[in-house]
Design a protein around this motif. Structure first.
Motif, PDB file in Angstrom:
ATOM      1  N   THR A  97     -10.854 -11.580   1.991  1.00 34.77           N
ATOM      2  CA  THR A  97     -10.655 -10.216   1.507  1.00 34.77           C
ATOM      3  C   THR A  97      -9.301  -9.678   1.939  1.00 34.77           C
ATOM      4  OG1 THR A  97     -13.011  -9.864   1.598  1.00 34.77           O
ATOM      5  CG2 THR A  97     -11.649  -7.901   1.518  1.00 34.77           C
ATOM      6  N   ALA A  98      -8.905  -9.997   3.161  1.00 31.19           N
ATOM      7  CA  ALA A  98      -7.620  -9.507   3.657  1.00 31.19           C
ATOM      8  C   ALA A  98      -6.487 -10.050   2.789  1.00 31.19           C
ATOM      9  CB  ALA A  98      -7.427  -9.925   5.109  1.00 31.19           C
ATOM     10  N   GLU A  99      -6.568 -11.330   2.453  1.00 25.38           N
ATOM     11  CA  GLU A  99      -5.516 -11.931   1.637  1.00 25.38           C
ATOM     12  C   GLU A  99      -5.487 -11.285   0.247  1.00 25.38           C
ATOM     13  OE1 GLU A  99      -5.875 -16.140   1.269  1.00 25.38           O
ATOM     14  OE2 GLU A  99      -3.949 -16.325   0.251  1.00 25.38           O
ATOM     15  N   LEU A 100      -6.679 -11.155  -0.336  1.00 23.13           N
ATOM     16  CA  LEU A 100      -6.776 -10.527  -1.661  1.00 23.13           C
ATOM     17  C   LEU A 100      -6.192  -9.111  -1.626  1.00 23.13           C
ATOM     18  CD1 LEU A 100      -7.904 -10.286  -4.562  1.00 23.13           C
ATOM     19  CD2 LEU A 100     -10.092  -9.626  -3.562  1.00 23.13           C
ATOM     20  N   GLY A 101      -6.609  -8.341  -0.595  1.00 22.06           N
ATOM     21  CA  GLY A 101      -6.122  -6.967  -0.477  1.00 22.06           C
ATOM     22  C   GLY A 101      -4.618  -6.921  -0.293  1.00 22.06           C
ATOM     23  N   PHE A 102      -4.096  -7.867   0.487  1.00 23.62           N
ATOM     24  CA  PHE A 102      -2.658  -7.902   0.752  1.00 23.62           C
ATOM     25  C   PHE A 102      -1.869  -8.138  -0.538  1.00 23.62           C
ATOM     26  CE2 PHE A 102       1.140 -10.445   1.717  1.00 23.62           C
ATOM     27  CZ  PHE A 102       1.837  -9.521   2.474  1.00 23.62           C
ATOM     28  N   TYR A 103      -2.307  -9.133  -1.315  1.00 24.21           N
ATOM     29  CA  TYR A 103      -1.602  -9.412  -2.576  1.00 24.21           C
ATOM     30  C   TYR A 103      -1.682  -8.204  -3.513  1.00 24.21           C
ATOM     31  CZ  TYR A 103      -1.420 -14.331  -1.224  1.00 24.21           C
ATOM     32  OH  TYR A 103      -1.175 -15.482  -0.555  1.00 24.21           O
ATOM     33  N   ALA A 104      -2.879  -7.631  -3.573  1.00 23.08           N
ATOM     34  CA  ALA A 104      -3.064  -6.489  -4.482  1.00 23.08           C
ATOM     35  C   ALA A 104      -2.142  -5.340  -4.083  1.00 23.08           C
ATOM     36  CB  ALA A 104      -4.518  -6.030  -4.461  1.00 23.08           C
ATOM     37  N   LEU A 105      -2.075  -5.080  -2.787  1.00 20.89           N
ATOM     38  CA  LEU A 105      -1.237  -3.984  -2.306  1.00 20.89           C
ATOM     39  C   LEU A 105       0.238  -4.284  -2.568  1.00 20.89           C
ATOM     40  CD1 LEU A 105      -1.883  -1.324  -0.981  1.00 20.89           C
ATOM     41  CD2 LEU A 105      -1.369  -2.341   1.226  1.00 20.89           C
ATOM     42  N   LEU A 106       0.589  -5.548  -2.388  1.00 16.72           N
ATOM     43  CA  LEU A 106       1.972  -5.961  -2.634  1.00 16.72           C
ATOM     44  C   LEU A 106       2.336  -5.714  -4.093  1.00 16.72           C
ATOM     45  CD1 LEU A 106       3.936  -7.285  -0.628  1.00 16.72           C
ATOM     46  CD2 LEU A 106       3.513  -9.443  -1.809  1.00 16.72           C
ATOM     47  N   ILE A 107       1.447  -6.136  -4.985  1.00 14.87           N
ATOM     48  CA  ILE A 107       1.679  -5.907  -6.419  1.00 14.87           C
ATOM     49  C   ILE A 107       1.794  -4.413  -6.685  1.00 14.87           C
ATOM     50  CG2 ILE A 107       0.574  -6.002  -8.696  1.00 14.87           C
ATOM     51  CD1 ILE A 107      -0.618  -8.694  -7.828  1.00 14.87           C
ATOM     52  N   ALA A 108       0.839  -3.662  -6.110  1.00 15.43           N
ATOM     53  CA  ALA A 108       0.812  -2.212  -6.364  1.00 15.43           C
ATOM     54  C   ALA A 108       2.106  -1.556  -5.898  1.00 15.43           C
ATOM     55  CB  ALA A 108      -0.388  -1.588  -5.655  1.00 15.43           C
ATOM     56  N   LEU A 109       2.559  -1.916  -4.701  1.00 18.51           N
ATOM     57  CA  LEU A 109       3.761  -1.287  -4.157  1.00 18.51           C
ATOM     58  C   LEU A 109       5.002  -1.684  -4.945  1.00 18.51           C
ATOM     59  CD1 LEU A 109       3.331  -1.319  -0.292  1.00 18.51           C
ATOM     60  CD2 LEU A 109       3.653   0.641  -1.776  1.00 18.51           C
ATOM     61  N   CYS A 110       5.159  -2.993  -5.189  1.00 16.60           N
ATOM     62  CA  CYS A 110       6.374  -3.455  -5.871  1.00 16.60           C
ATOM     63  C   CYS A 110       6.464  -2.832  -7.260  1.00 16.60           C
ATOM     64  CB  CYS A 110       6.397  -4.965  -5.988  1.00 16.60           C
ATOM     65  SG  CYS A 110       6.581  -5.753  -4.393  1.00 16.60           S
ATOM     66  N   ILE A 111       5.424  -3.009  -8.039  1.00 14.56           N
ATOM     67  CA  ILE A 111       5.466  -2.497  -9.409  1.00 14.56           C
ATOM     68  C   ILE A 111       5.464  -0.974  -9.418  1.00 14.56           C
ATOM     69  CG2 ILE A 111       4.220  -2.396 -11.607  1.00 14.56           C
ATOM     70  CD1 ILE A 111       3.239  -5.192 -11.057  1.00 14.56           C
ATOM     71  N   GLY A 112       4.573  -0.394  -8.604  1.00 12.47           N
ATOM     72  CA  GLY A 112       4.404   1.056  -8.627  1.00 12.47           C
ATOM     73  C   GLY A 112       5.670   1.794  -8.228  1.00 12.47           C
ATOM     74  N   VAL A 113       6.252   1.419  -7.101  1.00 11.92           N
ATOM     75  CA  VAL A 113       7.438   2.131  -6.629  1.00 11.92           C
ATOM     76  C   VAL A 113       8.602   1.930  -7.594  1.00 11.92           C
ATOM     77  CG1 VAL A 113       9.173   2.230  -4.814  1.00 11.92           C
ATOM     78  CG2 VAL A 113       6.757   2.120  -4.215  1.00 11.92           C
ATOM     79  N   THR A 114       8.813   0.699  -8.030  1.00 12.17           N
ATOM     80  CA  THR A 114       9.917   0.452  -8.960  1.00 12.17           C
ATOM     81  C   THR A 114       9.757   1.291 -10.222  1.00 12.17           C
ATOM     82  OG1 THR A 114       9.702  -1.815  -8.188  1.00 12.17           O
ATOM     83  CG2 THR A 114      11.295  -1.405  -9.926  1.00 12.17           C
ATOM     84  N   ALA A 115       8.570   1.227 -10.804  1.00 15.96           N
ATOM     85  CA  ALA A 115       8.346   1.961 -12.053  1.00 15.96           C
ATOM     86  C   ALA A 115       8.512   3.462 -11.833  1.00 15.96           C
ATOM     87  CB  ALA A 115       6.950   1.656 -12.592  1.00 15.96           C
ATOM     88  N   GLY A 116       7.936   3.964 -10.742  1.00 16.53           N
ATOM     89  CA  GLY A 116       7.995   5.398 -10.484  1.00 16.53           C
ATOM     90  C   GLY A 116       9.412   5.884 -10.262  1.00 16.53           C
ATOM     91  N   VAL A 117      10.172   5.134  -9.463  1.00 20.84           N
ATOM     92  CA  VAL A 117      11.543   5.547  -9.175  1.00 20.84           C
ATOM     93  C   VAL A 117      12.381   5.497 -10.454  1.00 20.84           C
ATOM     94  CG1 VAL A 117      13.653   4.927  -7.952  1.00 20.84           C
ATOM     95  CG2 VAL A 117      11.472   4.916  -6.745  1.00 20.84           C
ATOM     96  N   PHE A 118      12.232   4.418 -11.220  1.00 26.37           N
ATOM     97  CA  PHE A 118      12.992   4.312 -12.466  1.00 26.37           C
ATOM     98  C   PHE A 118      12.668   5.469 -13.401  1.00 26.37           C
ATOM     99  CE2 PHE A 118      14.727   0.240 -11.601  1.00 26.37           C
ATOM    100  CZ  PHE A 118      15.821   0.181 -12.445  1.00 26.37           C
ATOM    101  N   ALA A 119      11.386   5.773 -13.515  1.00 28.32           N
ATOM    102  CA  ALA A 119      10.985   6.859 -14.418  1.00 28.32           C
ATOM    103  C   ALA A 119      11.605   8.178 -13.973  1.00 28.32           C
ATOM    104  CB  ALA A 119       9.469   6.967 -14.463  1.00 28.32           C
ATOM    105  N   SER A 120      11.670   8.384 -12.665  1.00 25.30           N
ATOM    106  CA  SER A 120      12.150   9.680 -12.163  1.00 25.30           C
ATOM    107  C   SER A 120      13.646   9.858 -12.385  1.00 25.30           C
ATOM    108  CB  SER A 120      11.833   9.812 -10.677  1.00 25.30           C
ATOM    109  OG  SER A 120      12.685   8.984  -9.926  1.00 25.30           O
ATOM    110  N   LEU A 121      14.375   8.777 -12.570  1.00 22.26           N
ATOM    111  CA  LEU A 121      15.828   8.902 -12.701  1.00 22.26           C
ATOM    112  C   LEU A 121      16.227   9.507 -14.034  1.00 22.26           C
ATOM    113  CD1 LEU A 121      17.083   5.641 -10.998  1.00 22.26           C
ATOM    114  CD2 LEU A 121      16.815   7.930 -10.059  1.00 22.26           C
ATOM    115  N   ARG A 122      15.463   9.216 -15.066  1.00 23.02           N
ATOM    116  CA  ARG A 122      15.751   9.823 -16.370  1.00 23.02           C
ATOM    117  C   ARG A 122      14.466  10.432 -16.920  1.00 23.02           C
ATOM    118  NH1 ARG A 122      20.479   8.755 -16.322  1.00 23.02           N
ATOM    119  NH2 ARG A 122      21.577   6.776 -16.438  1.00 23.02           N
ATOM    120  N   PRO A 123      14.069  11.560 -16.385  1.00 24.58           N
ATOM    121  CA  PRO A 123      12.804  12.151 -16.834  1.00 24.58           C
ATOM    122  C   PRO A 123      12.868  12.525 -18.318  1.00 24.58           C
ATOM    123  CG  PRO A 123      14.008  13.663 -15.410  1.00 24.58           C
ATOM    124  CD  PRO A 123      14.716  12.358 -15.351  1.00 24.58           C
TER     125      PRO A 123
END
Lengths: 312, 295, 529
Positions: A97-123
């Motif tokens: 479960t720890a490994e699964l959670g780690f990968y999921a969180l990694l995906i969430a952070l990488c994709i989420g932060v990148t997408a969110g920051v990019f979106a905010s630059l040109r609202p």
């Protein structure tokens, strides 16, 4: 800061205690004893079993005995699998479960932060609308729907990826991690967009531009830190959500992790197992809430200074 | 003099209230309006289901078995030969009801709790919000699973359990609203006019706190519906013979290899509803100019 | 050659709700080694024109429609973003209005200070630090080495503005653009910062473009003044020409609006309406042990029919004192006797009766009106509550109130957000007058308003005061305003009254050192001279 941490830890302890107590009495108040379902238990055997599990003692003594065991890290034996202790089962599932959670969180952070920051630059342009539409889909597409759909498309129709197991066949970790992480990627994308927009409208961003900083430095050096504090603070609740999500994902993909054990224990009415897992998971969640709170406070110099006095 | 006065007052230009302005902004937001319309349709269908459902809910037709969508069964039939559209309509009744009722429970408890804590302030506020903090830190998802395991899968219990989780955020939002409003100069002006606390809350605080509450309520409904579907999927929520979208998705997932429409259509129903609610909520947030309530 | 030559600059904003031209064909020059001031009220386009030159107007919605801005021969408007960046922070630097929000709270002062050096001059972090500390010293920061590693929140507004100035000057720019750099500061701090800017300008031989709404502020330092109104430059010239021979009616209106002169002190016979003795209002913040002594042992009397001016800088406790008199702040100790009755002992209905007799006017007309109530409802509330009139005569009474405060009756069904700041303040005054009070606390009632509006509202308050025989406590940080309106003055500092007396006496012969420093800080010495 030390004082802040100390206060937070002291606040967390009663929560864990409440969880233990509430869970214990809830489980004990459940209708029907653990061995009622077994058909061929003769009274003597049942008595012996009850003695073994200390069920013959008055309730409050059971409670204190359980607290005593807990203090030593012993979650007791499993009702369902008499040979195994709850600790054994938990620790066999934890790494998965720890490994699964780690990968999921990694995906969430990488994709989420990148997408969110990019979106905010040109609202309010395509650069904003496209990732945010995906984020909306992510939020409206729960894991228990996304998982089967991914299995159907990539596992069955396209036959690209394996659809069950964990670490047995190469690539079998991809679909579960995506399934678990996508909703959080969506949340984090929205959070970081909102946080960045807030910060980018601040006066000090104008100061940074007036200095002649190139835009990428304005964003990375001046905006990112403040803009991502909400994301850091969200990681605690996200962790709790990931654990709950692992119930579903591990069931869909038949992964032998904590989540699946918990759901199975729930169906089997394996009370010590439920009790033990609840206590264990709750402690973990409280702990991670604590860590993400402290991290978010640490990133804010004003908050950090507020608690500086006490540590000296 | 008096004739002149009454004349000038009836001549007065009609002002445009903030609610009116917000309504105009909302009606210009196509996504939000679309979401609202779809939602209304779904609610209407759910209310009228017993009269307009094309087939009976329980009748099985084992000879027919699972068939893909056809003119007789628009969304196909399940392995017992039951009409999928009918199933989805009945499931929607339950899913929507859980969403709205549990949110209603949360709304009532949360708003009352938050308003009292925020307005009374001081020690009582500290105690009340400390309790919210403690409950907030509890891993509720796990607790709900536990409750469902122990006390059986009871719909009423599900309403209460979900409502009990969601009221916490509602209470926090309401409290911070009331607190910040209490420090506003127009509330101070009301105090200095000599208005009673009850009147101040009714006339000056609540109308101004309503915006964030409306927005958050709209966004709570989808998260409640998700929670219900999640539990039902695990087999811990709604139980047969009742059904819900979560349960239908769970059945669909079991047989998706042969009969993918059994997964797709209930999934679509749930997703569209969640979309509508979220778009409506986001639209309301923009229209009412609410900031930082949730994300 | 001029340092900066702006020619026919036009800027407009295009939003979904329509277009709006913020700057229309503005031309002016900034000479090297001079301070050029742009004066205008809010919405005059004075800031936008400067931001536009530096590419700091967000686009969309902003758009530069035309014109040129030659800086050392290069047209800033024609430069690429990259070329413009090389000039920003190196040759042209800026300081802004609110020093509390213009520094990044997540970075230390030092990190922010060395950024322009590292960026434009390529200095190493070590060399940059040496330079930064020198400059912090020059702008008057004590122990600059410690400051270097501190965060902005550890400093007061004045100190932060010094840091901002150091940051702007660190690359030895040729032009410094200062956008209302003292507006958010207390008057004594304002005087210090103005002197600092003037000194630095002289020592470093740079050109300064100084944006302000306050003629008095620029009177002392400017070499050239430009007056803008609604996006158009209406007049420009030397301070002498502007102040003594203004041509344009708007400039004349601005000059007339500068609070000046004083009340012809009517000898009021001492007949105390309010007697305050040993009043203490202390606050107990949760995470601090020491209470905040906002009002600490204050005794005073307010006589019937007088306007008592209460002066002090931010944090002096003047607002809390005003609120304590009306029982809007929790009184810790002491008594407030209103017409023979000790208000501190009253609760419930008796207190409500007294509330009718005393009212308050607040600073921020945006916050002091319930945004969800029409003017009619706002005015009807006190009238009905205190049964000033019955339902039948309600409309007539409200109409009279509207006339009193100078609002058209046709606006009666409108909501606060549909009014301008000055109009809202009129509504708030109307609400306060509705109960026919004897005593009014006016807490900075004109501070949030543009200067021409400020003059109108002051006039209205004076006229209404006379007409209704009001006793008034007029709280302000602006000495000139106080001098114009008050019969007597009290000076407050750190929770205590430090001086009181007849207005002209206090202004003419201040006894206490603090009062003297306050008076010395009033901008516009050149004006009155």
């Amino acid at each position: 800061m030390l004082r802040f941490m100390l206060i937070r830890i002291l606040q967390a302890l009663p929560v864990i205690f409440v969880v233990i107590t509430a869970t214990f009495f809830l489980v004990r108040s459940a209708p029907g004893g653990p061995f009622d379902q077994e058909k061929v238990v003769i009274p003597e055997v049942k008595k012996a079993l009850e003695a073994q599990y200390k069920l013959d003692l008055p309730l409050h003594e059971q409670y204190f005995a359980y607290l005593g065991d807990l203090a030593q890290g012993d979650l007791g034996p499993s009702f369902k699998y008499p040979g195994r202790s709850v600790n054994e089962i938990l620790f066999s599932g934890l790494p998965v479960t720890a490994e699964l959670g780690f990968y999921a969180l990694l995906i969430a952070l990488c994709i989420g932060v990148t997408a969110g920051v990019f979106a905010s630059l040109r609202p309010n342009t395509a650069q904003d609308y496209i990732p945010m539409s995906f984020a909306m889909i992510g939020i409206c597409m729960p894991s228990f729907l996304l998982g089967p759909l991914l299995v159907l498309v990539f596992g069955i129709w396209l036959d690209w990826l394996p659809i069950t197991g964990w670490g047995d066949i190469p690539g079998d970790k991809i679909l579960p991690s995506i399934t678990l992480g996508s909703a959080y990627a969506a949340y984090i994308a929205r959070l970081s967009r909102a946080g960045m927009l807030e910060i980018l409208s601040q006066d000090y961003i104008r100061t940074a531009r007036a200095k002649g900083l190139p835009e990428w430095l304005v964003v990375t050096r001046h905006a990112l830190r403040g803009g991502l504090i909400p994301v850091i603070a969200f990681l605690g609740p996200a962790f709790a959500g990931l654990l709950a999500g692992s119930f579903v994902v591990e069931t869909i993909f038949q992964i032998p992790g904590l989540g699946r054990f918990y759901v199975q224990a729930a169906f089997n009415r394996d009370y010590t197992m439920i009790l033990g897992t609840t206590v264990f998971l709750s402690t973990l969640i409280v702990f991670f809430n604590l860590v993400s709170d402290i991290a978010a406070a640490w990133l804010n110099p004003r908050l950090r200074a507020q608690f500086k006095g006490g540590s000296q | 003099m008096s004739t002149e006065t009454s004349l000038s007052l009836t001549d007065a230009e009609q002002g445009s209230s903030l609610w009116h302005d917000a309504w105009i902004r909302l009606s210009k937001n196509k996504m939000a309006v679309g979401g609202g319309c779809i939602l209304l349709t779904f609610i209407l269908v759910a209310l009228l289901t017993p009269w307009i459902a094309p087939y009976s809910y329980e009748t099985q037709n084992l000879d027919l078995g699972a068939t893909p969508p056809s003119s007789a069964h628009w969304l196909g039939t399940d392995i017992f030969g039951r009409d999928v559209l009918t199933q989805i309509m009945y499931g929607g009744r339950v899913s929507l009801a859980v969403g709205f009722i549990a949110t209603g429970v949360a709304l009532i408890i949360g708003v009352t709790w938050g308003a009292v804590a925020g307005y009374v302030g001081g020690r009582i506020d500290a105690v009340m919000m400390r309790l919210v903090d403690i409950l907030y830190a509890l891993p509720f998802m796990i607790f709900i699973v536990l409750l469902m395991v122990i006390f059986g899968r009871n719909v009423l219990l599900l309403f209460l359990a979900i409502g009990a989780v969601e009221w916490l955020t509602m209470a926090r939002i309401m409290r911070s609203q009331v607190q910040s409003l209490r420090q506003q100069e127009f509330v101070e002006a009301a105090v200095s006019l000599g208005l009673s606390p009850a009147t101040i809350i009714r006339r000056h605080v609540i109308p101004n706190a309503l915006g964030p509450i409306i927005v958050y309520t709209t966004l709570t409904i989808p998260s409640v519906m998700l929670l219900e579907a999640f539990l039902s999927f695990l087999g811990l929520g709604i139980q047969p013979p009742q059904t819900s979208w979560g349960l239908l998705i769970s059945y669909g997932a079991e047989t998706m290899e042969e009969y993918p429409w059994l997964l797709l259509f209930p999934g679509l129903a749930l997703t569209i509803t969640l979309f509508s609610l979220n778009f409506l909520g986001d639209g309301l947030r923009d229209a009412l100019d609410v900031r930082g309530s949730k994300d | 050659m001029s340092l900066l030559k702006v020619d026919n600059l036009s800027v407009s904003f295009h939003t979904r709700n329509g277009s709006h031209q913020a700057v229309k064909n503005v031309s002016f020059t900034v000479e090297p080694r001079e301070i050029t001031a742009i004066i205008g009220e809010s919405g005059s386009g004075k800031s936008v024109s400067c931001y536009a030159m530096l590419g700091l107007v967000p686009s969309p919605p902003g758009r530069i429609d035309g014109g040129s801005a030659l800086f050392e021969g290069a047209d800033l408007l024609a430069l690429s973003e990259r070329e413009l960046r090389a000039i920003r922070g190196r040759d042209i630097a800026m300081i802004f209005q609110d020093p509390m929000t213009c520094l990044n709270p997540f970075m230390t002062i030092g990190q922010q200070l060395i950024e322009p050096l590292r960026l434009h001059k390529g200095l190493t972090a070590k060399d940059a630090k040496v330079r930064a500390i020198e400059l912090l010293d020059e702008v008057g920061i004590r122990s600059p080495a410690d400051t270097f590693d501190s965060y902005p929140h550890e400093f007061s507004g004045g100190m932060r503005q010094r840091v901002m100035i150091a940051m702007a000057l660190i690359n030895e720019p040729k032009l410094l653009i200062a956008d209302e750099p003292t507006t958010a500061l207390d008057v004594t701090i304002q005087a210090q910062i103005l002197r600092l800017i003037a000194d630095l300008q002289k020592n470093r031989d740079i050109g300064v473009l100084f944006i302000s709404h306050d003629l008095a502020v620029v009177a002392d330092i400017a070499d050239q003044i430009i007056v803008m109104e609604q996006g158009v430059m209406v007049e420009h010239g030397s301070p002498d020409a502007i102040f003594n021979h203004a041509q344009h009616p708007y400039t004349q209106k601005l000059l007339a609006a500068i609070p000046s002169g004083h009340r012809t002190a009517e000898r009021i016979k001492p007949d105390p309406l309010i007697a305050v003795s040993h009043l203490r209002t202390w606050f107990y913040p949760s995470n601090v042990k020491e209470p905040v002594k906002a009002v600490d042992d204050v005794s005073l009397e307010i006589h019937r029919g007088e306007v008592l001016g209460l002066v002090g800088e931010s944090g002096s406790g003047k607002s809390t004192l005003g609120r304590s008199l009306l029982r809007l702040a929790p009184i810790t100790e002491g008594s407030v006797v209103f017409d023979g009755i000790d208000l501190t002992q009253l609760e419930g209905n008796p207190l409500k009766t007294f509330r009718r007799r005393m009212q308050m006017i607040f600073q921020d007309p945006f916050a002091s009106l319930n945004p969800r109530m029409t003017v009619y409802d706002t005015l009807a509330e006190p009238l009905l509550l205190h049964k000033i009139c019955d339902r039948k005569s309600l409309d007539a009474t409200i109409a009279t109130l509207m006339d009193d405060v100078g609002l058209a009756r046709a606006f009666i069904r409108k909501y606060p957000h549909e009014f301008s700041g000055g109009q809202r303040q009129r509504i708030a005054i109307g609400r306060a007058l509705a109960t026919k009070p004897e005593f009014i606390v006016a807490d900075e009632p004109v501070s949030a308003l543009d200067v021409t509006i400020q003059a109108q509202i002051l006039e209205l308050l004076i006229a209404l005061g006379r007409e209704h025989g009001l006793t008034m406590l007029f709280i302000s940080h602006d000495m000139a305003v106080i001098r114009q309106i008050a019969d007597r003055v009290m000076v407050m500092y750190q929770g205590k009254l430090v001086e009181q007396g007849d207005t002209e006496e206090v202004f003419g012969h201040p006894r206490e050192a603090y009062t003297q420093s306050l008076l010395a800080s009033i901008p516009g010495a050149a004006l009155s001279a």
